[in-house]
Enzyme design. Sequence first.
Site, PDB file in Angstrom:
ATOM      1  N   SER A 124       0.836  -1.198   0.000  1.00  0.00           N
ATOM      2  CA  SER A 124       0.000   0.000   0.000  1.00  0.00           C
ATOM      3  C   SER A 124       0.868   1.243   0.000  1.00  0.00           C
ATOM      4  CB  SER A 124      -0.855  -0.030   1.275  1.00  0.00           C
ATOM      5  OG  SER A 124      -1.410   1.235   1.519  1.00  0.00           O
ATOM      6  N   TYR A 148      -1.530  -1.192  11.019  1.00  0.00           N
ATOM      7  CA  TYR A 148      -1.829  -1.694   9.668  1.00  0.00           C
ATOM      8  C   TYR A 148      -0.656  -1.389   8.729  1.00  0.00           C
ATOM      9  CZ  TYR A 148      -3.544  -1.672   4.876  1.00  0.00           C
ATOM     10  OH  TYR A 148      -3.653  -1.874   3.524  1.00  0.00           O
ATOM     11  N   LYS A 152       2.239  -3.926   6.760  1.00  0.00           N
ATOM     12  CA  LYS A 152       2.621  -3.944   5.331  1.00  0.00           C
ATOM     13  C   LYS A 152       4.128  -3.767   5.182  1.00  0.00           C
ATOM     14  CE  LYS A 152      -1.394  -4.503   3.437  1.00  0.00           C
ATOM     15  NZ  LYS A 152      -1.702  -5.802   2.822  1.00  0.00           N
TER      16      LYS A 152
HETATM   17  P1  NAD Z   1     -10.931  -7.052   1.468  1.00  0.00           P
HETATM   18  O1  NAD Z   1     -11.091  -7.055   2.928  1.00  0.00           O
HETATM   19  O2  NAD Z   1     -12.120  -6.798   0.625  1.00  0.00           O
HETATM   20  O3  NAD Z   1     -10.264  -8.420   0.987  1.00  0.00           O
HETATM   21  C1  NAD Z   1      -9.373  -9.152   1.796  1.00  0.00           C
HETATM   22  C2  NAD Z   1      -9.859 -10.595   1.789  1.00  0.00           C
HETATM   23  O4  NAD Z   1      -8.968 -11.383   2.580  1.00  0.00           O
HETATM   24  C3  NAD Z   1     -11.244 -10.770   2.377  1.00  0.00           C
HETATM   25  O5  NAD Z   1     -12.036 -11.522   1.491  1.00  0.00           O
HETATM   26  C4  NAD Z   1     -11.005 -11.512   3.695  1.00  0.00           C
HETATM   27  O6  NAD Z   1     -12.087 -12.375   4.005  1.00  0.00           O
HETATM   28  C5  NAD Z   1      -9.734 -12.268   3.366  1.00  0.00           C
HETATM   29  N1  NAD Z   1      -8.902 -12.598   4.527  1.00  0.00           N
HETATM   30  C6  NAD Z   1      -8.465 -11.776   5.526  1.00  0.00           C
HETATM   31  N2  NAD Z   1      -7.709 -12.447   6.394  1.00  0.00           N
HETATM   32  C7  NAD Z   1      -7.641 -13.731   5.943  1.00  0.00           C
HETATM   33  C8  NAD Z   1      -7.012 -14.905   6.435  1.00  0.00           C
HETATM   34  N3  NAD Z   1      -6.299 -14.920   7.559  1.00  0.00           N
HETATM   35  N4  NAD Z   1      -7.160 -16.050   5.721  1.00  0.00           N
HETATM   36  C9  NAD Z   1      -7.887 -16.072   4.590  1.00  0.00           C
HETATM   37  N5  NAD Z   1      -8.508 -14.997   4.092  1.00  0.00           N
HETATM   38  C10 NAD Z   1      -8.394 -13.839   4.769  1.00  0.00           C
HETATM   39  O7  NAD Z   1      -9.777  -6.000   1.126  1.00  0.00           O
HETATM   40  P2  NAD Z   1      -9.300  -5.413  -0.264  1.00  0.00           P
HETATM   41  O8  NAD Z   1      -9.656  -3.985  -0.307  1.00  0.00           O
HETATM   42  O9  NAD Z   1      -9.718  -6.288  -1.370  1.00  0.00           O
HETATM   43  O10 NAD Z   1      -7.726  -5.478  -0.057  1.00  0.00           O
HETATM   44  C11 NAD Z   1      -6.951  -6.569  -0.523  1.00  0.00           C
HETATM   45  C12 NAD Z   1      -5.506  -6.356  -0.087  1.00  0.00           C
HETATM   46  O11 NAD Z   1      -5.035  -5.121  -0.626  1.00  0.00           O
HETATM   47  C13 NAD Z   1      -5.317  -6.273   1.420  1.00  0.00           C
HETATM   48  O12 NAD Z   1      -4.110  -6.918   1.752  1.00  0.00           O
HETATM   49  C14 NAD Z   1      -5.199  -4.790   1.672  1.00  0.00           C
HETATM   50  O13 NAD Z   1      -4.440  -4.498   2.813  1.00  0.00           O
HETATM   51  C15 NAD Z   1      -4.495  -4.317   0.412  1.00  0.00           C
HETATM   52  N6  NAD Z   1      -4.757  -2.902   0.120  1.00  0.00           N
HETATM   53  C16 NAD Z   1      -6.040  -2.462   0.021  1.00  0.00           C
HETATM   54  C17 NAD Z   1      -6.292  -1.118  -0.233  1.00  0.00           C
HETATM   55  C18 NAD Z   1      -7.713  -0.604  -0.308  1.00  0.00           C
HETATM   56  O14 NAD Z   1      -7.915   0.580  -0.211  1.00  0.00           O
HETATM   57  N7  NAD Z   1      -8.718  -1.432  -0.515  1.00  0.00           N
HETATM   58  C19 NAD Z   1      -5.228  -0.231  -0.410  1.00  0.00           C
HETATM   59  C20 NAD Z   1      -3.926  -0.713  -0.317  1.00  0.00           C
HETATM   60  C21 NAD Z   1      -3.692  -2.074  -0.072  1.00  0.00           C
HETATM   61  C1  UD1 Z   2      -6.670   5.296   4.108  1.00  0.00           C
HETATM   62  C2  UD1 Z   2      -5.771   4.708   5.174  1.00  0.00           C
HETATM   63  C3  UD1 Z   2      -4.573   4.070   4.506  1.00  0.00           C
HETATM   64  C4  UD1 Z   2      -5.009   3.050   3.449  1.00  0.00           C
HETATM   65  C5  UD1 Z   2      -5.927   3.749   2.444  1.00  0.00           C
HETATM   66  C6  UD1 Z   2      -6.464   2.832   1.395  1.00  0.00           C
HETATM   67  C7  UD1 Z   2      -6.076   6.111   7.179  1.00  0.00           C
HETATM   68  C8  UD1 Z   2      -5.431   7.113   8.091  1.00  0.00           C
HETATM   69  N1  UD1 Z   2      -5.340   5.753   6.099  1.00  0.00           N
HETATM   70  O1  UD1 Z   2      -5.947   6.281   3.432  1.00  0.00           O
HETATM   71  O2  UD1 Z   2      -3.745   3.419   5.445  1.00  0.00           O
HETATM   72  O3  UD1 Z   2      -3.883   2.520   2.774  1.00  0.00           O
HETATM   73  O4  UD1 Z   2      -7.047   4.310   3.166  1.00  0.00           O
HETATM   74  O5  UD1 Z   2      -7.315   1.866   1.978  1.00  0.00           O
HETATM   75  O6  UD1 Z   2      -7.176   5.646   7.412  1.00  0.00           O
HETATM   76  N2  UD1 Z   2     -11.946  11.545   3.838  1.00  0.00           N
HETATM   77  C9  UD1 Z   2     -12.948  12.419   4.188  1.00  0.00           C
HETATM   78  N3  UD1 Z   2     -14.105  11.910   4.720  1.00  0.00           N
HETATM   79  C10 UD1 Z   2     -14.296  10.571   4.898  1.00  0.00           C
HETATM   80  C11 UD1 Z   2     -13.258   9.676   4.539  1.00  0.00           C
HETATM   81  C12 UD1 Z   2     -12.099  10.209   4.019  1.00  0.00           C
HETATM   82  O7  UD1 Z   2     -12.809  13.629   4.034  1.00  0.00           O
HETATM   83  O8  UD1 Z   2     -15.361  10.166   5.392  1.00  0.00           O
HETATM   84  C13 UD1 Z   2     -10.723  12.092   3.211  1.00  0.00           C
HETATM   85  C14 UD1 Z   2      -9.432  11.747   3.911  1.00  0.00           C
HETATM   86  O9  UD1 Z   2      -9.110  12.720   4.867  1.00  0.00           O
HETATM   87  C15 UD1 Z   2      -8.454  11.713   2.732  1.00  0.00           C
HETATM   88  C16 UD1 Z   2      -9.306  11.250   1.555  1.00  0.00           C
HETATM   89  O10 UD1 Z   2     -10.648  11.512   1.926  1.00  0.00           O
HETATM   90  O11 UD1 Z   2      -7.999  13.010   2.444  1.00  0.00           O
HETATM   91  C17 UD1 Z   2      -9.168   9.763   1.263  1.00  0.00           C
HETATM   92  O12 UD1 Z   2      -9.408   9.030   2.459  1.00  0.00           O
HETATM   93  P1  UD1 Z   2      -9.415   7.428   2.460  1.00  0.00           P
HETATM   94  O13 UD1 Z   2     -10.307   6.924   1.400  1.00  0.00           O
HETATM   95  O14 UD1 Z   2      -9.671   6.994   3.864  1.00  0.00           O
HETATM   96  O15 UD1 Z   2      -7.927   7.041   2.017  1.00  0.00           O
HETATM   97  P2  UD1 Z   2      -6.511   7.480   2.633  1.00  0.00           P
HETATM   98  O16 UD1 Z   2      -6.648   8.613   3.568  1.00  0.00           O
HETATM   99  O17 UD1 Z   2      -5.594   7.663   1.504  1.00  0.00           O
END
Ligand code: NAD
Ligand code: UD1
Length: 338
Positions: A124, A148, A152
Site C-alpha cells: 500500500s 496496519y 505492510k
Molecule cells: P478485502 O477485505 O475486501 O479483501 C481481503 C480478503 O482477505 C477478504 O475476502 C477476507 O475475508 C480475506 N482474509 C483476511 N484475512 C484472511 C485470512 N487470515 N485467511 C484467509 N482470508 C483472509 O480487502 P481489499 O480492499 O480487497 O484489499 C486486498 C488487499 O489489498 C489487502 O491486503 C489490503 O491491505 C491491500 N490494500 C487495500 C487497499 C484498499 O484501499 N482497498 C489499499 C492498499 C492495499
Molecule cells: C486510508 C488509510 C490508509 C489506506 C488507504 C487505502 C487512514 C489514516 N489511512 O488512506 O492506510 O492505505 O485508506 O485503503 O485511514 N476523507 C474524508 N471523509 C471521509 C473519509 C475520508 O474527508 O469520510 C478524506 C481523507 O481525509 C483523505 C481522503 O478523503 O484526504 C481519502 O481518504 P481514504 O479513502 O480513507 O484514504 P486514505 O486517507 O488515503
Amino acid sequence: MRILVTGGAGYIGSHTVLLLLQAGHQVVVVDNLSNSNPEALRRVAELAGRAATLHEVDILDHAAMDHAFTEAQPDAVIHFAGLKAVGESVREPMRYYRNNVAGTVALLEAMERHQVRTLLFSSSATVYGDPHAVPILEDFPLSATNPYGRSKLMIEEILRDLHRSAPEWSIGILRYFNPVGAHESGRIGEDPNGLPNNLLPYVTQVAVGRLPAVSVYGSDYPTPDGTGVRDYIHVVDLADGHLRALDYLLRGPGLLTCNLGTGKGVSVLEMIHAMERAAGKSIPCRLTERRPGDVALCYADPGRARQLLGWTASRDLDAMCADAWRWQRDNPDGYPSA
Ligand code: NAD
Ligand code: UD1
C-alpha cells in the site's frame, strides 16, 4: 496458468479473479470470508462464464493450506488476504500482526513446502508515511504510523529478506494507491462492513441515502482547495496491473516493487463533485476536523509500472464514479447476506 489467490473473495481480489478467469487462467481462491461474501465469487463466475474454486480456509491453517496447494498445484500465488482497517489496527494490533504478518509467513512456508516461488503481494502507499514530495517514487523513504501500515512494511521487509536469501524466488510488491469503483457491470464492487472508513464508499452511501452527509476531514491542508489529495485508481485498472505484473514475474526470478496509481491527484471536494455528476444529485457534505494520521498529498509516479509492466491506468475519475455509483445504486445494501 494455475493461480492461487488468497483473499480472492474480497474487493480487489474478486475483480482480479474475474480478469484472471477471462484471460483463461485456472483460479483457486483461499479466503476465510472474514471480510467478504461468497456471493462475490458466484457473480464473478456468472460474468466470466466459468468459476474459480473456493477454499474457505484461513491462511494460518497449515493443514488446510497444504490441502489447497495440493489440489491447486499453482504456478503462482497472488496474496490479497489481510485485514485493512487503520483504526481497528490501532485498537487490536496483535490481531493485525497475527493475521497479516504471521499469515504471510505461514503462506510463504506453505509455498516453500509446495515449491511455488512466484508471489504477488498487496502492499500500500501507506508504506510511504508522510511523503516528503509528490509524485511518489518507489525509492522514497518508507515509514508507517499505525499497526496496519507497519504490518505492510514488515511484510515488505520479510519479502526482501526472503529474496536475498533465495534469489530463485520471483516476488512482486505492488503498492496500491486508492482503489475505488467497481466492475462496469455493477455486479461486483466494494461492500464494506459497517460504516465505511474510506472516502468513496462513504460518498456513494450518502448518495444512495444510507448515510446523511459526508464529513470532509480537513479543509486547511496546503492543497489547491484545502482538502486532502489522493491518487484514486479504478479497481479494474488495478486488477489489470496484477495480470501484467504476473506476466513480468513469470519471465524469471527477481524482486519487483511497483506503484500502482494513476499519477493524478484528486481532492476530497473534487471527488464529491465527480460523484454528484455520476449520480445526478447533490451530495450533502460538511467540513470537519482533520482525521489524525492523514497526509495532505499522496499520489504516485507510475513511471516504473509503465516502463517495466507496460501498464497504465486507463479509466478516469468520471468512470470510477459512474461504476461505483452503478454498483451502489443496484446493490444499495451490498451483497445479500449469506
Ligand atoms: P478485502 O477485505 O475486501 O479483501 C481481503 C480478503 O482477505 C477478504 O475476502 C477476507 O475475508 C480475506 N482474509 C483476511 N484475512 C484472511 C485470512 N487470515 N485467511 C484467509 N482470508 C483472509 O480487502 P481489499 O480492499 O480487497 O484489499 C486486498 C488487499 O489489498 C489487502 O491486503 C489490503 O491491505 C491491500 N490494500 C487495500 C487497499 C484498499 O484501499 N482497498 C489499499 C492498499 C492495499
Ligand atoms: C486510508 C488509510 C490508509 C489506506 C488507504 C487505502 C487512514 C489514516 N489511512 O488512506 O492506510 O492505505 O485508506 O485503503 O485511514 N476523507 C474524508 N471523509 C471521509 C473519509 C475520508 O474527508 O469520510 C478524506 C481523507 O481525509 C483523505 C481522503 O478523503 O484526504 C481519502 O481518504 P481514504 O479513502 O480513507 O484514504 P486514505 O486517507 O488515503
